[in-house]
Design a protein around this motif. Structure first.
Motif, PDB file in Angstrom:
ATOM      1  N   ARG A 312       4.415  19.794  33.954  1.00 28.74           N
ATOM      2  CA  ARG A 312       3.341  19.996  34.922  1.00 28.74           C
ATOM      3  C   ARG A 312       2.096  19.245  34.458  1.00 28.74           C
ATOM      4  N   THR A 313       1.113  19.163  35.337  1.00 32.36           N
ATOM      5  CA  THR A 313      -0.166  18.569  34.954  1.00 32.36           C
ATOM      6  C   THR A 313      -1.201  19.682  34.811  1.00 32.36           C
ATOM      7  N   TYR A 314      -2.420  19.293  34.392  1.00 27.95           N
ATOM      8  CA  TYR A 314      -3.442  20.275  34.062  1.00 27.95           C
ATOM      9  C   TYR A 314      -4.760  19.904  34.728  1.00 27.95           C
ATOM     10  N   ARG A 315      -5.488  20.915  35.145  1.00 22.25           N
ATOM     11  CA  ARG A 315      -6.693  20.725  35.949  1.00 22.25           C
ATOM     12  C   ARG A 315      -7.807  20.042  35.161  1.00 22.25           C
ATOM     13  N   ALA A 316      -7.782  20.168  33.858  1.00 20.96           N
ATOM     14  CA  ALA A 316      -8.773  19.544  32.977  1.00 20.96           C
ATOM     15  C   ALA A 316      -8.056  19.123  31.701  1.00 20.96           C
ATOM     16  N   PRO A 317      -8.606  18.185  30.945  1.00 19.66           N
ATOM     17  CA  PRO A 317      -7.971  17.794  29.689  1.00 19.66           C
ATOM     18  C   PRO A 317      -7.778  18.994  28.758  1.00 19.66           C
ATOM     19  N   VAL A 318      -6.619  19.049  28.131  1.00 23.48           N
ATOM     20  CA  VAL A 318      -6.312  20.143  27.218  1.00 23.48           C
ATOM     21  C   VAL A 318      -5.648  19.568  25.976  1.00 23.48           C
ATOM     22  N   ASP A 319      -6.034  20.067  24.828  1.00 25.16           N
ATOM     23  CA  ASP A 319      -5.404  19.735  23.549  1.00 25.16           C
ATOM     24  C   ASP A 319      -5.472  20.999  22.713  1.00 25.16           C
ATOM     25  N   ALA A 320      -4.379  21.736  22.695  1.00 23.57           N
ATOM     26  CA  ALA A 320      -4.372  23.048  22.038  1.00 23.57           C
ATOM     27  C   ALA A 320      -2.996  23.319  21.459  1.00 23.57           C
ATOM     28  N   VAL A 321      -2.978  24.090  20.387  1.00 27.85           N
ATOM     29  CA  VAL A 321      -1.729  24.508  19.754  1.00 27.85           C
ATOM     30  C   VAL A 321      -1.467  25.971  20.127  1.00 27.85           C
ATOM     31  N   PHE A 322      -0.309  26.205  20.712  1.00 30.39           N
ATOM     32  CA  PHE A 322       0.088  27.544  21.128  1.00 30.39           C
ATOM     33  C   PHE A 322       1.090  28.099  20.121  1.00 30.39           C
ATOM     34  N   GLY A 323       0.758  29.235  19.560  1.00 30.22           N
ATOM     35  CA  GLY A 323       1.697  29.949  18.707  1.00 30.22           C
ATOM     36  C   GLY A 323       2.505  30.899  19.577  1.00 30.22           C
ATOM     37  N   VAL A 324       3.784  30.560  19.795  1.00 34.72           N
ATOM     38  CA  VAL A 324       4.615  31.263  20.773  1.00 34.72           C
ATOM     39  C   VAL A 324       5.594  32.190  20.057  1.00 34.72           C
ATOM     40  N   GLU A 325       5.664  33.405  20.541  1.00 36.94           N
ATOM     41  CA  GLU A 325       6.650  34.376  20.055  1.00 36.94           C
ATOM     42  C   GLU A 325       7.714  34.558  21.132  1.00 36.94           C
ATOM     43  N   ASN A 335       4.973  26.975  16.718  1.00 39.02           N
ATOM     44  CA  ASN A 335       3.740  26.353  17.195  1.00 39.02           C
ATOM     45  C   ASN A 335       4.045  25.101  18.005  1.00 39.02           C
ATOM     46  N   TRP A 336       3.383  24.995  19.162  1.00 41.53           N
ATOM     47  CA  TRP A 336       3.574  23.877  20.084  1.00 41.53           C
ATOM     48  C   TRP A 336       2.205  23.280  20.424  1.00 41.53           C
ATOM     49  N   ARG A 337       2.082  21.958  20.254  1.00 41.29           N
ATOM     50  CA  ARG A 337       0.834  21.279  20.628  1.00 41.29           C
ATOM     51  C   ARG A 337       0.987  20.703  22.031  1.00 41.29           C
ATOM     52  N   LEU A 338       0.111  21.161  22.918  1.00 37.53           N
ATOM     53  CA  LEU A 338       0.059  20.661  24.292  1.00 37.53           C
ATOM     54  C   LEU A 338      -1.138  19.736  24.443  1.00 37.53           C
ATOM     55  N   THR A 339      -0.886  18.516  24.865  1.00 39.27           N
ATOM     56  CA  THR A 339      -1.963  17.582  25.206  1.00 39.27           C
ATOM     57  C   THR A 339      -1.689  17.065  26.608  1.00 39.27           C
ATOM     58  N   GLY A 340      -2.690  17.138  27.463  1.00 42.92           N
ATOM     59  CA  GLY A 340      -2.463  16.683  28.823  1.00 42.92           C
ATOM     60  C   GLY A 340      -3.713  16.745  29.661  1.00 42.92           C
ATOM     61  N   ASP A 341      -3.562  16.272  30.888  1.00 45.36           N
ATOM     62  CA  ASP A 341      -4.650  16.286  31.865  1.00 45.36           C
ATOM     63  C   ASP A 341      -4.030  16.169  33.250  1.00 45.36           C
ATOM     64  N   ALA A 342      -4.804  15.714  34.233  1.00 46.79           N
ATOM     65  CA  ALA A 342      -4.310  15.630  35.596  1.00 46.79           C
ATOM     66  C   ALA A 342      -3.273  14.541  35.793  1.00 46.79           C
ATOM     67  N   VAL A 346       2.212  16.178  27.409  1.00 45.35           N
ATOM     68  CA  VAL A 346       3.258  16.171  26.400  1.00 45.35           C
ATOM     69  C   VAL A 346       3.107  17.449  25.589  1.00 45.35           C
ATOM     70  N   CYS A 347       4.228  18.073  25.276  1.00 44.73           N
ATOM     71  CA  CYS A 347       4.195  19.288  24.457  1.00 44.73           C
ATOM     72  C   CYS A 347       5.282  19.179  23.396  1.00 44.73           C
ATOM     73  N   VAL A 348       4.874  19.199  22.117  1.00 45.57           N
ATOM     74  CA  VAL A 348       5.818  19.005  21.020  1.00 45.57           C
ATOM     75  C   VAL A 348       5.560  20.044  19.936  1.00 45.57           C
ATOM     76  N   ARG A 349       6.561  20.251  19.104  1.00 38.02           N
ATOM     77  CA  ARG A 349       6.401  21.154  17.965  1.00 38.02           C
ATOM     78  C   ARG A 349       5.410  20.564  16.965  1.00 38.02           C
ATOM     79  N   THR A 350       4.742  21.461  16.256  1.00 41.93           N
ATOM     80  CA  THR A 350       3.763  21.012  15.268  1.00 41.93           C
ATOM     81  C   THR A 350       3.676  22.027  14.138  1.00 41.93           C
ATOM     82  N   ASP A 351       3.254  21.526  12.974  1.00 39.95           N
ATOM     83  CA  ASP A 351       2.970  22.414  11.845  1.00 39.95           C
ATOM     84  C   ASP A 351       1.493  22.783  11.777  1.00 39.95           C
ATOM     85  N   ASP A 352       0.706  22.269  12.732  1.00 42.00           N
ATOM     86  CA  ASP A 352      -0.724  22.593  12.753  1.00 42.00           C
ATOM     87  C   ASP A 352      -0.919  24.071  13.079  1.00 42.00           C
TER      88      ASP A 352
END
Length: 409
Positions: A312-325, A335-342, A346-352
């Motif tokens: 999907r796309t995003y209403r505003a630029p986003v760069d955040a790491v989601f810790g998912v259970e 942990n998943w890093r999501l970077t995207g905009d309108a 891209v969402c990939v695994r990360t150690d951040d």
């Protein structure tokens, strides 16, 4: 005795369906309904639970493509026809079918699974979150008036036979699905669903009727509805029961609603399953006399977090790491890093380190933009681990239009 899960064979469909009917009250469907569901059932995607020669559980899935924010259509399993025999409850049969089904969905490469729940409390433990809601109303049309926009009077309305107008109505639906998240692109055969009109489900109302809206000879909208005549000592007090309405612009939409408000000998308009931001709400003179109610409709699960968030796309630029259970589908945990905009994401695994912590259920609730991450955080279901991350991600996940599921499955 042990229970064995098997793929549904076409020759076992009657046995499988009989259990399903009994589990949902035991009232047989009309021949037209049964024929449609027999035709649409994907046996290769359907599960049977057997104890010896007795069918004791059912679960199916339809192959859908679901509209998501940004207008893309993402492959999704439409989970359906789930039941367990009342004699076999609390034996883990439902859990085993959900386990098998989600493993199969993952193997097929579908990032999402969606369902409508007869009992909403059931599916949260399997990672489904409420991703869209629907609006119902009971409008006192003898008291509530409409203020219509300019151009409404240029729209011509006429009655049309339901079957004769069906192809044009379906074309209008196809035209609209990419503009709002949560709408399935109907596969061949599904165009028959909105035309079903079993007499037993009319509640004493008329057969399905259709009015089409036209401008310069082109169809620009339609409404399908039933009318129910009633009266008392004071006179007529009939009702209109709206089934479907669609229009290409505000004037055509208002013309159809004005028609529904003004049908002779009626004073109540029953409205079911409309989007939360449906425009008619902003045209009425008295919202209190519309008796609005809200209920959950589409429950959504991310089967593949990375693929789903990147689709999907995003209403505003986003760069955040989601810790998912995700205890039920542990391949999503981490942990998943999501970077995207309108333009894309891209969402990939990360150690951040994670900026936000949440379960896959909350991620599913927020996925279509109808429930904000901030609201979920207010309930204690999302935790902000980096100051400022919540506000930015919550805004980015939002949708300009409320997500909506126009029909069940």
């Amino acid at each position: 005795m042990d229970t064995e899960l098997k793929v549904l064979r076409r020759e076992d469909l009657d046995t499988w369906y009989a259990l399903l009917v009994r589990a949902f009250g035991g009232v047989d469907e009309s021949p037209d309904e049964r024929e449609l569901w027999d035709d649409l059932t994907e046996c290769e995607r359907s599960i049977t639970a057997w104890e010896a020669d007795q069918c004791v559980g059912t679960a199916g899935a339809f192959s859908f493509r679901l509209s998501v924010p940004g207008g893309a259509f993402v492959p999704a399993a439409g989970v359906t026809m789930v039941s367990v025999a009342a004699t076999h409850r609390r034996r883990g049969i439902l859990t085993s079918m959900m386990r098998r089904q989600l493993d199969d969905v993952r193997a097929l490469g579908e990032p999402l699974a969606v369902l409508t729940a007869s009992e909403p409390e059931i599916y949260g433990r399997f990672g489904y979150g409420i991703a869209s809601r629907q609006l119902t109303a009971e409008i006192d049309t003898s008291r509530v008036k409409l203020a219509v926009p300019a151009g409404t009077d240029s729209v011509r309305l006429r009655y049309a036979p339901v079957q004769e107008a069906a192809e044009q109505c379906e074309a209008l639906y196809v035209r609209s699905i990419g503009s709002r998240p949560g709408m399935p692109a109907r596969m061949p055969g599904w165009e028959r669903l909105p035309l079903l009109d079993p007499p037993a489900e009319r509640g004493g109302a008329s057969p399905l009727q259709c009015v089409v809206a036209e401008r310069d000879g082109e169809m620009v909208g339609y409404a399908r509805f039933h009318t129910k005549p009633e009266s008392d000592e004071a006179g007529p007090k009939g009702s209109v029961r709206l089934r479907h309405i669609d229009a290409v612009d505000p004037a055509a939409n208002a013309a159809l609603w004005r028609f529904l408000f003004g049908i002779d000998l009626t004073s109540t308009l029953h409205v079911r399953n409309r989007p939360m931001d449906d425009p008619w709400q902003y045209l009425v003179s008295d919202l209190r006399r519309c008796r609005l109610q809200v209920r959950d409709v589409l429950h959504l699960r991310l089967v593949d977090v990375g693929a789903a968030l990147g689709a999907r796309t995003y209403r505003a630029p986003v760069d955040a790491v989601f810790g998912v259970e995700d205890a039920f589908c542990p391949w999503n945990s981490g942990n998943w890093r999501l970077t995207g905009d309108a333009a894309g994401a891209v969402c990939v695994r990360t150690d951040d380190p994670a900026d936000l912590a949440l379960s896959v259920r909350e991620l599913g609730a927020a996925y279509l933009g109808g429930t904000s991450l901030s609201a979920l955080a207010g309930a204690g279901l999302v935790r902000e681990l980096r100051p400022g991350a919540l506000a930015g991600a919550s805004h980015a996940f939002g949708s300009e239009k409320a997500p909506w599921l126009p029909h069940g499955f």
